[in-house]
Motif scaffolding. Structure first.
Motif: not given
Length: 517
Positions: A504-506, A170-193
């Motif tokens: 789907k279109p197929l 179906g129509r693509p969906k934009g996946i928005l995650r909350p973004l902490p107000q931190t410096p760019p040097s601090v990665p999101l926990p998922l990427y640390v994992f």
């Protein structure tokens, strides 16, 4: 993708190399380029949590366009570069993008899309000539950056990609995650994992054969940059070139999709043995189901270095397994490492062990579908504690997850539920089959019957003899109810470069004028 620390520690080191040209972009150069673009975006009015979009093929400017958002606190949407104008316009409008970055090869589609997107007030083109794009002027990127500082902006914050689902159902969906107000040097926990799971390090070399607009290669290259490693970026996947690049650059890490495995395995034996692959330490795959026979052959060829994971872009949860675990649990996508997994039946009750049901997670990382509250609600359980993307699977006694299919593509034939993935996985192993799609088509008595559409290998003659051969092949290996009653042939199946089958279109062609039960 944040080069800041690495640019200071090792400015001359190659951050990435373009595979087709050998062009090297150093960490110092990547830092300067991404700083200039971050300044330009600020000057154009984009502040923290605002949105812009990137629509282009893999090229030498793609990574800096992501880095700028990562260091400016912005959401950036990397758009499937194969979309048509109306599809691109939908994503630009839905994502509330204010700036579009594109390339000469995609500029005509961009111009057509921008006519429908008044919110976009600037279009940057990374190569070639600029031109009129309606209300959004098209400006050559280097000209726009000419007077921008090479130093960081004063208000750096962590940014992140706001990616869209592939839209295969179906129509693509934009996946928005909350973004902490931190410096760019601090990665999101998922990427640390992920960094720890796949052992990213400074002296590794990562080979990226997939489109950078997709979440998996984008995350992998971003992790490599944060680690201070070098990435080799293929403009497009070609199996023999891929093997040659491993030898040339002594590649240690890579990530593929199962269709790439299949293409590698179908190379002549002499080509498969031509290059030294001994530097490879970790080869990761995901994004689409991998036929067990294909994976077995890859492990036999490359050794027990192949890692698999399952995790939707939404970040609901994450499972993974290494080669040894997979060989002990053939067909699994791993055990849960993030999130709380539940397999539920149609009544939202727990399914028995070994029985397929819809896969739900108590969400590992919060998300919502941007500007689409109804679809966000549809993805949640009634109490709001769990989420699903519609995948179906089961768990064995050892806690390993197996995928069956997507609920959307389940076939109901004579009241029996049939998941076509098993048949697709089998057909792809036939020597005369390059790719296959299986789905339900109308049947007056049964409601639906199983249909296969096959893309043959080059030079293979199609017709009733091949159809009979493939149906017999399926019946030798599967219960007859799971096997196609008929096979159609096509020059090419609509599979996305990320490996996902755009089914789907197929399937919809066979349901024109008829209503599915």
């Amino acid at each position: 993708m944040y080069p800041g620390r690495q640019a200071f520690a090792r400015p001359a080191k190659a951050a990435f190399i373009m595979a087709s040209t050998g062009e090297i972009v150093s960490y110092g150069e990547l830092e300067r380029r991404s700083n200039r673009l971050a300044h330009l975006l600020r000057r154009h009015g984009l502040q923290r949590l605002d949105h812009y979009a990137i629509f282009m093929e893999n090229n030498n400017r793609f990574i800096e366009c992501c880095c700028a958002g990562d260091r400016a606190g912005l959401y950036y949407t990397t758009v499937n570069s194969y979309l048509k104008a109306d599809e691109l316009a939908y994503i630009l409008q839905n994502s509330e993008s204010q700036v579009l970055i594109t390339s000469q090869s995609r500029s005509e589609v961009a111009r057509q899309a921008l006519a429908q997107c008044p919110r976009v007030t600037l279009c940057l083109i990374v190569d070639g000539d600029a031109g009129d794009a309606g209300d959004a002027p098209m400006v050559v990127l280097d000209e726009a950056l000419a007077d921008m500082p090479e130093t960081p902006i004063a208000d750096e914050f962590l940014g992140v990609g706001m990616l869209y689902s592939s839209g295969t159902t179906g129509r693509p969906k934009g996946i928005l995650r909350p973004l902490p107000q931190t410096p760019p040097s601090v990665p999101l926990p998922l990427y640390v994992f992920l960094d720890r799971l796949w052992q990213y390090r400074e002296d590794m070399v990562y080979l990226s054969p997939a489109p950078l607009y997709h979440s998996a290669p984008q995350a992998a290259v971003g992790l490599a940059i944060r680690a201070g490693a070098t990435s080799v970026i293929m403009e497009h996947f070609e199996p023999l070139e891929y093997l040659a690049l491993i030898e040339k650059y002594r590649v240690t890490h890579t990530q593929l999709v199962p269709t790439m495995f299949s293409r590698l395995l179908k190379l002549p034996q002499a080509d498969r043995e031509r290059h030294d692959l001994s530097s490879l330490e970790i080869a990761i795959h995901a994004a689409a189901p991998c036929p067990a026979q294909v994976k077995e052959q890859m492990i036999e060829w490359w050794g027990p270095i192949i890692h698999e994971y399952y995790g939707a872009t939404e970040g609901l949860g994450f499972t993974a397994c290494n080669s040894q675990e997979w060989l002990a649990h053939r067909g699994t996508v791993g055990r849960v490492l993030l999130g709380d997994l539940h397999i539920l039946d149609e009544n939202m009750e727990p399914a028995p062990k070994g029985t397929p049901g819809e896969i739900w997670f108590k969400t590992a990382t919060p998300f919502e579908y941007f500007n689409d509250p109804q679809r966000t609600r549809d993805s949640r359980s009634a109490d709001g504690t769990m989420s699903t993307v519609g995948d179906v699977g089961y768990v064995d006694d050892d806690g390993f997850l197996y995928l069956t299919d997507r609920s959307t593509f389940m076939i109901i034939s004579g009241g029996v539920n049939i998941y076509p993935q098993e048949c697709e996985n089998l057909l792809i192993t036939h020597p005369k089959v390059a790719d296959a799609a299986v789905f339900g088509v109308p049947n007056e008595d049964l409601g639906e019957e199983v249909k296969a559409v096959v893309q043959p290998m080059p030079g293979v003659a199609t017709g009733s003899e091949l159809e009979a051969e493939l149906i017999a092949f399926c019946r030798e290996n599967l219960a007859s109810i799971k096997c196609p009653r008929s096979v159609d042939f096509t020059d090419e199946l609509p599979r996305l470069p990320t490996g996902k089958l755009y089914k789907k279109p197929l399937r919809d062609r066979y349901w024109t004028g008829q209503k599915r039960i």
